[in-house]
Design a protein around this motif. Structure first.
Motif, short mmCIF file in Angstrom:
data_model
loop_
_atom_site.label_atom_id
_atom_site.label_comp_id
_atom_site.label_asym_id
_atom_site.label_seq_id
_atom_site.Cartn_x
_atom_site.Cartn_y
_atom_site.Cartn_z
N VAL A 1 -3.13 8.00 10.52
CA VAL A 1 -2.40 8.99 9.73
C VAL A 1 -2.81 10.39 10.16
N GLY A 2 -1.88 11.33 10.03
CA GLY A 2 -2.15 12.73 10.34
C GLY A 2 -1.98 13.60 9.11
N ARG A 3 -2.54 14.80 9.16
CA ARG A 3 -2.53 15.68 7.99
C ARG A 3 -1.13 16.09 7.57
N ALA A 4 -0.19 16.17 8.53
CA ALA A 4 1.16 16.60 8.18
C ALA A 4 1.85 15.59 7.26
N GLY B 1 4.73 12.37 1.05
CA GLY B 1 4.69 11.12 1.82
C GLY B 1 4.52 9.87 0.98
N LEU B 2 4.45 10.00 -0.35
CA LEU B 2 4.21 8.84 -1.22
C LEU B 2 5.26 8.80 -2.33
N PRO B 3 6.53 8.59 -1.99
CA PRO B 3 7.60 8.73 -2.98
C PRO B 3 7.65 7.63 -4.03
N THR B 4 6.99 6.51 -3.81
CA THR B 4 7.13 5.37 -4.73
C THR B 4 5.93 5.18 -5.65
N GLY C 1 0.81 -1.20 0.00
CA GLY C 1 0.00 0.00 0.00
C GLY C 1 0.85 1.26 0.00
N PHE C 2 0.18 2.40 -0.14
CA PHE C 2 0.91 3.65 -0.31
C PHE C 2 0.62 4.70 0.75
N SER C 3 -0.21 4.41 1.74
CA SER C 3 -0.46 5.40 2.78
C SER C 3 0.82 5.66 3.56
N PRO C 4 1.11 6.94 3.88
CA PRO C 4 2.30 7.23 4.69
C PRO C 4 2.09 6.98 6.17
N GLY C 5 0.86 6.66 6.56
CA GLY C 5 0.56 6.43 7.97
C GLY C 5 0.99 5.04 8.42
#
Length: 314
Positions: free
Chosen positions: A61-64, A287-290, A39-43
């Motif tokens: 996950v947070g907004r930052a 937050g989603l570099p890939t 998955g791709f969520s940064p949280g």
């Protein structure tokens, strides 16, 4: 091969108040947390355990980290809570939302992602579950969700944006047929009408296979109202990415019961291909570099399949 793996924070990176709220939902302090890939969520996406052996799966996950991700978690809370008990999905145990951080506490399913490249037996099992699930979720248990056309409409304009500004690395076969591809993508949006609760993001990393062979579909933030065949088409894009199976024949077989016009299937496939090519050339979201490399890999996998369908129609 590019897999669907992003960059995540872990359990210990969560603010104290978020961890405390999650432990209140579980009923005991967490003593172990194991971050999960895919998955791709940064949280965070952690399997957690308490001292007495209670287990849960936690997403937060947070907004930052990414401005859009908390709202996706809120949607997933609503959708997961509304799924019928017999649906092959993780049960929602509770949630937390302070306006910044959003967390889901879900049943921890003891399973693994399907093997990729896909094996014939696991692919057959997942296709059967998607067909069963479409029946259970028609009509949709939630009626105030966006439609698939609303969720995907802007994405499906990708070929139109590409025609205005073609990238240098656009495959020549696509460049030569841009007018056809734009026309197909325009047809794709009305083809997405339907009253089924569709997952919209069916990939190997959003599926779990248990030890006894049962299949569970997880991660529902993109759910929308659409046609009963949409999730099957999206799954087969993932199968096409990894190769080894007759995806077009499977698409025809697995959607025949819906009475869908084959030209609509081609149009929606074109919509996804245009979205993948257009999105892949954009800067990565925070937050989603890939994710862009994965979208490009999907684009290059879908294009030959799409052109084969067009050539066969011609």
């Amino acid at each position: 091969m590019v897999d669907a793996f992003g960059v995540r924070i872990g359990w210990r990176d969560l603010p104290d108040q978020v961890r405390s709220a999650i432990e209140d939902i579980i009923g005991e302090p967490v003593v172990q947390a194991v971050s999960q890939p895919g998955g791709f969520s940064p949280g965070t996406a952690d399997r957690v355990r308490t001292a007495s052996g209670r287990r849960a799966f936690v997403k937060a996950v947070g907004r930052a980290l990414n401005e859009r991700s908390p709202q996706l978690h809120r949607t997933e809370v609503r959708v997961t809570a509304a799924l019928p008990p017999e649906a092959p999905a993780a049960r929602l145990l509770g949630s937390y939302d302070d306006g910044d951080w959003v967390a889901l506490v879900l049943e921890d399913i003891d399973g693994r992602h399907p093997r990729t490249p896909w094996t014939a037996d696991e692919l057959s099992a997942v296709l059967a579950v998607l067909r069963e699930l479409a029946g259970k979720l028609t009509p949709a248990p939630l009626t105030d969700l966006p439609t698939a056309a609303e969720v995907l409409g802007w994405d499906f304009e990708g070929w139109h944006r590409i025609r205005l500004d073609p990238p240098d690395d656009l495959p020549e076969r696509a460049r030569e047929r841009l007018d056809d591809l734009c026309a197909l993508a325009t047809r794709a949006v009305p083809a997405l009408a339907g009253d089924t609760l569709a997952h919209i993001d069916v990939r190997a990393d959003n599926l779990l296979v248990t030890a006894d062979g049962r299949v569970k579909l997880v991660d529902w933030p993109w759910a929308a109202l659409g046609p009963a065949w949409l999730d099957t088409l999206i799954l087969l894009i993932n199968v096409q990415l990894f190769g080894g199976h007759p995806t077009d024949r499977l698409l025809v077989e697995q959607t025949a019961y819906t009475g869908v016009d084959p030209a609509d299937l081609t149009a929606v496939l074109a919509g996804f291909a245009g979205f993948f090519f257009d999105a892949a050339r954009q800067p990565p979201p925070p937050g989603l570099p890939t994710v862009r490399a994965f979208q490009r890999a999907q684009a290059e996998a879908v294009l030959p399949w799409l052109l084969e369908r067009l050539d066969a129609r011609s």
